[in-house]
Design a protein around this motif. Sequence first.
Motif, PDB file in Angstrom:
ATOM      1  N   HIS A 114     -49.422 -15.897  28.847  1.00 39.96           N
ATOM      2  CA  HIS A 114     -48.740 -14.680  29.289  1.00 39.96           C
ATOM      3  C   HIS A 114     -49.165 -14.374  30.730  1.00 39.96           C
ATOM      4  CE1 HIS A 114     -47.004 -10.782  29.628  1.00 39.96           C
ATOM      5  NE2 HIS A 114     -48.175 -10.176  29.660  1.00 39.96           N
ATOM      6  N   HIS A 115     -50.440 -14.205  30.950  1.00 40.36           N
ATOM      7  CA  HIS A 115     -50.898 -13.890  32.310  1.00 40.36           C
ATOM      8  C   HIS A 115     -50.678 -15.092  33.226  1.00 40.36           C
ATOM      9  CE1 HIS A 115     -53.560 -10.458  30.658  1.00 40.36           C
ATOM     10  NE2 HIS A 115     -52.390 -10.007  31.053  1.00 40.36           N
ATOM     11  N   HIS A 183     -44.938 -13.992  32.426  1.00 41.74           N
ATOM     12  CA  HIS A 183     -45.594 -12.690  32.585  1.00 41.74           C
ATOM     13  C   HIS A 183     -44.592 -11.533  32.606  1.00 41.74           C
ATOM     14  CE1 HIS A 183     -48.393  -9.789  34.850  1.00 41.74           C
ATOM     15  NE2 HIS A 183     -48.681  -9.769  33.567  1.00 41.74           N
ATOM     16  N   HIS A 295     -53.798  -2.971  26.092  1.00 36.23           N
ATOM     17  CA  HIS A 295     -53.441  -4.133  26.908  1.00 36.23           C
ATOM     18  C   HIS A 295     -52.975  -5.337  26.074  1.00 36.23           C
ATOM     19  CE1 HIS A 295     -54.558  -6.875  30.550  1.00 36.23           C
ATOM     20  NE2 HIS A 295     -53.310  -6.972  30.206  1.00 36.23           N
ATOM     21  N   ASP A 299     -49.097  -6.588  25.683  1.00 41.29           N
ATOM     22  CA  ASP A 299     -48.734  -7.943  26.126  1.00 41.29           C
ATOM     23  C   ASP A 299     -48.199  -8.747  24.932  1.00 41.29           C
ATOM     24  OD1 ASP A 299     -49.535  -7.278  28.643  1.00 41.29           O
ATOM     25  OD2 ASP A 299     -51.314  -8.546  28.693  1.00 41.29           O
TER      26      ASP A 299
HETATM   27 FE   LIG Z   1     -51.451  -8.080  30.782  1.00 38.13          FE
END
Ligand SMILES: [Fe+2]
Length: 328
Positions: A114-115, A183, A295, A299
């Motif tokens: 994801h990041h 992201h 967070h 996400d």
């Molecule tokens: Fe994040």
Amino acid sequence: MVNNNVYKAKRIINHMTTKQIYELAVEMGIKADLRGKDSVKKYLERTKNKYESLNKEAKSEFDREKLLNPYSDTRILVDNGKKQIKKILAGIDIDGSEMLLAREIGDIDLVISHHPTGKALADLHGVMDLQAQVLADYGVPINIAESVMRPRISEVARNLSPINHNRSVDFARHLKLDFMCTHTIADNLGASFLVKLIKKENPEYVADLIALLKKIPEYKAAGEFNAGPKVFAGNPENSCGRIVVTEFTGGTSGSKEMYEKMAQAGIGTIVGIHMGEEHRKEAEKYHLNVVIAGHMSSDSLGMNLFLDELAKKGVKSEVCSGLIRIKR
Ligand SMILES: [Fe+2]
């Protein structure tokens, strides 16, 4: 015989390559973009015009993916040209340890972080102008939103420059694993999901908003390990006023100068993924309520909506690195 043909046709549709998975990610990200599809189209047209006005040397240095993909933090990082991606390993952060986990699992074709990492991390700030437009759509004059965001975007760019961007990309290459990061496309999916839900349920008090978030399985699960939604500024008894989902998508935290402008624009409550102490104090100073959804859970929400779509197309997934998998 007929049934067999139908089965074969379905199988062909379900064959996805890494490039097709990436294209699907971008398409879904644009569809869910808080700025609206037309606004994103205009943004891409503007990028194209800028590209065409460049000289030969500048054109050769330009990341041509930007002509089709408005999210600089969503990129294919390694593509070995595999004919079919049957199974992926998805996580919030992917580093060498998750790559080794993929090898240990054995049948992983593609790893999705994801990041952002690699070139997508080096250009993370490139997606932050989304925030100015979203704020403008919520009533902050665009000239103010842009002028407040601009120095923050430069600051983020400078902070990103010393990082060893390609560390995990090199790891993937050695292991011959396809690798990509998704992201802002996933954050757009999560933000759009929340905007629709908040609009439908219209919570009156901050406590109602928290209760609404806790009904979402990702936040409920996070609550079980002490990371559920929390009030960062304001009070559960406060009226929400106008609720905005502004600290959810668009790269990383925006400018703390923005809160004064948001309060002036009539915003009452901010829903965000995370918020640092300096930003929180500034929001509090201008009497804004801040609800931080969490967070990893936020996400995960966006990534889950993407993974569900991949599952429909026959791509199986395993998750790791903080991703709370909920199927819808
Ligand atoms: Fe994040």
